[in-house]
Structures are given as C-alpha cells and as structure tokens.
Motif scaffolding. Structure first.
Motif, PDB file in Angstrom:
ATOM      1  N   VAL A  21       0.852  -1.201   0.000  1.00  0.00           N
ATOM      2  CA  VAL A  21       0.000   0.000   0.000  1.00  0.00           C
ATOM      3  C   VAL A  21       0.884   1.247   0.000  1.00  0.00           C
ATOM      4  O   VAL A  21       0.653   2.173  -0.793  1.00  0.00           O
ATOM      5  CB  VAL A  21      -0.975  -0.004   1.192  1.00  0.00           C
ATOM      6  N   ARG A  22       1.884   1.276   0.872  1.00  0.00           N
ATOM      7  CA  ARG A  22       2.795   2.435   0.907  1.00  0.00           C
ATOM      8  C   ARG A  22       3.452   2.644  -0.462  1.00  0.00           C
ATOM      9  O   ARG A  22       3.537   3.765  -0.951  1.00  0.00           O
ATOM     10  CB  ARG A  22       3.880   2.240   1.966  1.00  0.00           C
ATOM     11  N   SER A  23       3.915   1.563  -1.063  1.00  0.00           N
ATOM     12  CA  SER A  23       4.548   1.653  -2.382  1.00  0.00           C
ATOM     13  C   SER A  23       3.560   2.168  -3.422  1.00  0.00           C
ATOM     14  O   SER A  23       3.929   2.945  -4.304  1.00  0.00           O
ATOM     15  CB  SER A  23       5.084   0.292  -2.819  1.00  0.00           C
ATOM     16  N   GLY A  24       2.317   1.729  -3.316  1.00  0.00           N
ATOM     17  CA  GLY A  24       1.289   2.198  -4.237  1.00  0.00           C
ATOM     18  C   GLY A  24       1.080   3.697  -4.153  1.00  0.00           C
ATOM     19  O   GLY A  24       0.867   4.371  -5.161  1.00  0.00           O
ATOM     20  N   VAL A  25       1.140   4.233  -2.936  1.00  0.00           N
ATOM     21  CA  VAL A  25       0.999   5.684  -2.755  1.00  0.00           C
ATOM     22  C   VAL A  25       2.232   6.391  -3.313  1.00  0.00           C
ATOM     23  O   VAL A  25       2.122   7.381  -4.035  1.00  0.00           O
ATOM     24  CB  VAL A  25       0.778   6.039  -1.266  1.00  0.00           C
ATOM     25  N   VAL A  26       3.408   5.862  -3.005  1.00  0.00           N
ATOM     26  CA  VAL A  26       4.653   6.496  -3.453  1.00  0.00           C
ATOM     27  C   VAL A  26       4.759   6.513  -4.973  1.00  0.00           C
ATOM     28  O   VAL A  26       5.135   7.520  -5.563  1.00  0.00           O
ATOM     29  CB  VAL A  26       5.884   5.796  -2.821  1.00  0.00           C
ATOM     30  N   ASN A  27       4.406   5.400  -5.634  1.00  0.00           N
ATOM     31  CA  ASN A  27       4.568   5.361  -7.095  1.00  0.00           C
ATOM     32  C   ASN A  27       3.338   5.853  -7.859  1.00  0.00           C
ATOM     33  O   ASN A  27       3.336   5.855  -9.075  1.00  0.00           O
ATOM     34  CB  ASN A  27       4.990   3.962  -7.571  1.00  0.00           C
ATOM     35  N   GLY A  28       2.300   6.267  -7.140  1.00  0.00           N
ATOM     36  CA  GLY A  28       1.135   6.864  -7.784  1.00  0.00           C
ATOM     37  C   GLY A  28       0.035   5.900  -8.172  1.00  0.00           C
ATOM     38  O   GLY A  28      -0.982   6.316  -8.724  1.00  0.00           O
ATOM     39  N   ASP A  29       0.211   4.598  -7.900  1.00  0.00           N
ATOM     40  CA  ASP A  29      -0.865   3.648  -8.190  1.00  0.00           C
ATOM     41  C   ASP A  29      -2.074   3.894  -7.295  1.00  0.00           C
ATOM     42  O   ASP A  29      -3.204   3.606  -7.686  1.00  0.00           O
ATOM     43  CB  ASP A  29      -0.385   2.203  -8.000  1.00  0.00           C
ATOM     44  N   LEU A  30      -1.830   4.389  -6.087  1.00  0.00           N
ATOM     45  CA  LEU A  30      -2.908   4.743  -5.164  1.00  0.00           C
ATOM     46  C   LEU A  30      -2.863   6.244  -4.928  1.00  0.00           C
ATOM     47  O   LEU A  30      -1.810   6.799  -4.620  1.00  0.00           O
ATOM     48  CB  LEU A  30      -2.751   4.007  -3.829  1.00  0.00           C
ATOM     49  N   GLN A  31      -4.005   6.871  -5.088  1.00  0.00           N
ATOM     50  CA  GLN A  31      -4.116   8.314  -4.923  1.00  0.00           C
ATOM     51  C   GLN A  31      -4.871   8.629  -3.636  1.00  0.00           C
ATOM     52  O   GLN A  31      -5.667   7.814  -3.164  1.00  0.00           O
ATOM     53  CB  GLN A  31      -4.881   8.914  -6.118  1.00  0.00           C
ATOM     54  N   PRO A  32      -4.645   9.821  -3.073  1.00  0.00           N
ATOM     55  CA  PRO A  32      -5.443  10.216  -1.911  1.00  0.00           C
ATOM     56  C   PRO A  32      -6.933  10.084  -2.220  1.00  0.00           C
ATOM     57  O   PRO A  32      -7.387  10.460  -3.298  1.00  0.00           O
ATOM     58  CB  PRO A  32      -5.046  11.676  -1.703  1.00  0.00           C
TER      59      PRO A  32
END
Length: 118
Positions: A21-32
């Motif tokens: 999940v953290r990686s997803g936020v960092v690389n943009g796969d997960l957005q706020p």
C-alpha cells in the motif's frame, strides 16, 4: 492494484500488505481518497486470514497513510503524500540502524538537528 504475498519471506504477511500500500501511494498507483479493498475480500484473494489484512490496515492507519471509516472501508488519506511516506520510511530505517549501534534517542535527535554531520 494487485496485492501479492509470499509466506516464505521473513517479513510478516501483514507487513507485506502494508508495504505494498505504501509503495502504491509512493509510485502513484494509489491516490489520496482511493478506497482499499475490503479486508474480507483481500484476505480471500490472498488466501490469508482476514485479521492479517486488518493488522496491515491498522498499521497503515497508525502510520497515517490510510483512514478507516466504520462501515465504509479503508481509504488513502488525503494528506498521505508520497514524499511524507518516503521520509517516514527513511526515519524508521535511521532509528533501526542507530539503535543497532547503541545510540540513544537523544543522541539520534542531536544528529538529526545537526543535519547528520559529525
């Protein structure tokens, strides 16, 4: 986002989920504001216990990466920026390494305040 866990790794399954999940936020796969999969659904797809997913989500909540809304699910926090997550990871690594060297929290803080120079 695709989640994958490996029971053979030394890292716990819950931590593997949290890292993804953290990686997803960092690389943009997960957005706020993005909603994470319901714990029950993710556990079923990963073939892990639902409490494993809930532990990962609780850790992410405690680290202020996600927020959990009762009855509505888990969402990436609006203030969970990639930079903040990366700096938090680096700070955790610093604390871990410094403690292995026997430094006290006061000594670590002094180093940080000096900008890391000796």
């Amino acid at each position: 986002m695709l989640f994958v866990v490996d029971a053979a790794l030394a890292v716990s399954l819950a931590e593997q989920i949290a890292v993804q999940v953290r990686s997803g936020v960092v690389n943009g796969d997960l957005q706020p504001g993005d909603r994470l999969p319901p714990a029950r659904d993710l556990a079923k797809s990963l073939r892990v216990n639902m409490h494993t997913v809930l532990r990962a989500y609780a850790k992410l909540r405690d680290d202020e990466v996600i927020e959990m809304r009762q009855g509505r699910g888990a969402f990436v926090r609006h203030d969970a920026g990639a930079g903040l997550i990366r700096v938090s990871e680096l700070a955790a690594q610093l604390m871990h390494e410094a403690r292995k060297l026997g430094l006290t929290q006061a000594e670590i803080l002094r180093l940080i305040q000096r900008g890391g120079t000796t």
